[in-house]
Design a protein around this motif. Structure first.
Motif, mmCIF file in Angstrom:
data_model
loop_
_atom_site.group_PDB
_atom_site.id
_atom_site.type_symbol
_atom_site.label_atom_id
_atom_site.label_comp_id
_atom_site.label_asym_id
_atom_site.label_seq_id
_atom_site.Cartn_x
_atom_site.Cartn_y
_atom_site.Cartn_z
ATOM 1 N N LEU A 1 -15.261 -50.579 5.631
ATOM 2 C CA LEU A 1 -15.105 -49.417 6.520
ATOM 3 C C LEU A 1 -14.673 -49.857 7.918
ATOM 4 C CD1 LEU A 1 -18.187 -47.158 5.661
ATOM 5 C CD2 LEU A 1 -15.801 -46.696 5.125
ATOM 6 N N LYS A 2 -15.310 -50.896 8.432
ATOM 7 C CA LYS A 2 -14.955 -51.395 9.766
ATOM 8 C C LYS A 2 -13.544 -51.980 9.766
ATOM 9 C CE LYS A 2 -19.650 -52.413 11.409
ATOM 10 N NZ LYS A 2 -20.610 -53.484 11.822
ATOM 11 N N LEU B 1 -12.345 -39.828 9.264
ATOM 12 C CA LEU B 1 -13.556 -40.612 9.460
ATOM 13 C C LEU B 1 -14.804 -39.892 8.988
ATOM 14 C CD1 LEU B 1 -12.964 -42.231 12.964
ATOM 15 C CD2 LEU B 1 -12.373 -43.107 10.704
ATOM 16 N N ASN B 2 -14.838 -38.560 9.105
ATOM 17 C CA ASN B 2 -16.048 -37.839 8.723
ATOM 18 C C ASN B 2 -16.040 -37.408 7.263
ATOM 19 O OD1 ASN B 2 -14.123 -35.865 8.905
ATOM 20 N ND2 ASN B 2 -15.336 -34.456 10.165
ATOM 21 N N LYS C 1 -13.289 -40.778 1.298
ATOM 22 C CA LYS C 1 -12.447 -41.754 2.005
ATOM 23 C C LYS C 1 -12.555 -43.146 1.396
ATOM 24 C CE LYS C 1 -16.013 -42.629 5.568
ATOM 25 N NZ LYS C 1 -16.304 -42.531 7.019
ATOM 26 N N LYS D 1 -11.048 -51.252 7.869
ATOM 27 C CA LYS D 1 -10.028 -50.214 7.697
ATOM 28 C C LYS D 1 -10.099 -49.138 8.777
ATOM 29 C CE LYS D 1 -8.594 -51.889 3.717
ATOM 30 N NZ LYS D 1 -7.230 -52.443 3.536
ATOM 31 N N GLY D 2 -11.045 -49.282 9.694
ATOM 32 C CA GLY D 2 -11.184 -48.283 10.740
ATOM 33 C C GLY D 2 -11.652 -46.939 10.218
ATOM 34 N N LEU D 3 -12.501 -46.947 9.219
ATOM 35 C CA LEU D 3 -12.935 -45.717 8.565
ATOM 36 C C LEU D 3 -14.391 -45.355 8.835
ATOM 37 C CD1 LEU D 3 -11.287 -46.200 5.040
ATOM 38 C CD2 LEU D 3 -10.532 -44.664 6.874
ATOM 39 N N GLN D 4 -15.126 -46.185 9.548
ATOM 40 C CA GLN D 4 -16.541 -45.917 9.758
ATOM 41 C C GLN D 4 -16.726 -44.742 10.717
ATOM 42 O OE1 GLN D 4 -18.868 -49.351 10.681
ATOM 43 N NE2 GLN D 4 -20.815 -48.241 10.728
ATOM 44 N N TYR D 5 -17.590 -43.813 10.331
ATOM 45 C CA TYR D 5 -17.844 -42.630 11.149
ATOM 46 C C TYR D 5 -18.932 -42.928 12.173
ATOM 47 C CZ TYR D 5 -19.059 -37.823 12.420
ATOM 48 O OH TYR D 5 -19.307 -36.666 13.108
ATOM 49 N N GLU D 6 -18.649 -42.685 13.417
ATOM 50 C CA GLU D 6 -19.606 -42.959 14.479
ATOM 51 C C GLU D 6 -19.897 -41.705 15.288
ATOM 52 O OE1 GLU D 6 -17.884 -46.178 16.621
ATOM 53 O OE2 GLU D 6 -18.398 -47.676 15.086
ATOM 54 N N GLU E 1 -23.059 -41.805 7.759
ATOM 55 C CA GLU E 1 -22.070 -41.428 6.756
ATOM 56 C C GLU E 1 -22.583 -40.346 5.805
ATOM 57 O OE1 GLU E 1 -19.041 -42.424 6.791
ATOM 58 O OE2 GLU E 1 -19.093 -44.226 8.053
#
Length: 273
Positions: free
Chosen positions: A219-220, A2-3, A67, A222-227, A29
């Motif tokens: 990103l959302k 994610l990061n 990513k 694919k579950g890839l957004q960094y939070e 990001e």
């Protein structure tokens, strides 16, 4: 995962308009951007050259452990998007689709103009994308390679740029045209002059800026957004002279807090996606 950073590539500085939009939309990001200013513009290159150069830039970004890849270049999107997607296992986004969708949604008259590079116009990619979304749409395209040159020269705010836009677009607008796509990521830097020349009744579609929404959506999805809360990084590379590139980057992104470097073409040519 994610990061990891989001990677963006372009033939030169035009893709910075996409980077600016995406970083503003996704403040958490990190990013890696490469502009192939040494071989810019891509719009006058052959299809084979465009594909080869794009794949070299893709491999560079993959080496940076990105990513997602954003092809922040309409010409590269038109010729290489599907090829890149077939070769990598991370999400790849182009800039044509978001612009086409927005143009079809915006246009009431269904007569849409496209300003792009020679190669993008000749590919018919925008016309196909627009008609695919609405069979009743009429498309008028104009190749404007001079616009790319003047942006790369960092002369896009000058009287010379204004006169160039006025001369190039004379007679382009039709009576029914109400929407024009800026089909090259360099062109938003000339948007004030383009708007003035075409008139305030024309809706300009910045395909690059709209790509930021697509990046966020994917990103959302694919579950890839960094939070997380870690400090983000923005690394920017050029294959050409660094001095003018740095000036354009700092002016457009409105900061000098950036990690800017250069990459030798020989390094890219060793790439093998």
């Amino acid at each position: 995962m994610l990061n990891k950073p989001i990677g963006l590539l372009d033939s030169g500085v035009g893709g910075l308009t996409v980077l600016k939009a995406v970083k503003d939309r996704l403040p958490g990001e990190s990013f890696v951007y490469i502009g192939d200013t040494k071989r810019c513009p891509y719009g006058n290159r052959t299809k084979e050259e465009i594909i080869t150069y794009t794949l070299e830039l893709v491999q560079f970004l993959l080496d940076q452990q990105v990513k997602m890849i954003v092809i922040a270049c309409n010409t590269a999107t038109a010729h290489a998007l599907d090829i890149v997607r077939s070769k990598v296992d991370i999400p790849v986004i182009g800039v044509v689709g978001p612009g086409s969708r927005a143009a079809v949604k915006t246009s009431a008259s269904k007569e849409i103009g496209v300003l792009a590079t020679v190669s993008t116009v000749e590919s018919g990619f925008y016309e196909h994308s627009l008609v695919e979304k609405d069979r009743d749409v009429k498309v008028k395209s104009l190749a404007c390679p001079e616009f790319v040159d003047i942006v790369e020269e960092n002369d896009y705010e000058s009287q010379r740029a204004k006169q160039l836009v006025e001369t190039k677009l004379a007679g382009f607008k039709t009576q029914e045209m109400d929407t024009v796509i800026l089909g090259c990521t360099h062109f938003p830097l000339l948007a004030p002059f383009i708007q003035e020349t075409l008139g305030k009744d024309i809706d300009l579609i910045d395909s690059g800026a709209l790509t930021s929404y697509e990046v966020e959506r994917v990103l959302k999805e694919k579950g890839l957004q960094y939070e997380g809360t870690g400090q983000r990084t923005i690394r920017i590379y050029t294959t050409g002279p660094e001095k003018m590139f740095r000036t354009i980057v700092e002016n457009w992104l409105e900061t000098d807090q950036l990690d800017i470097g250069s990459v030798e073409l020989e390094r890219l040519r060793e790439a093998d996606v």
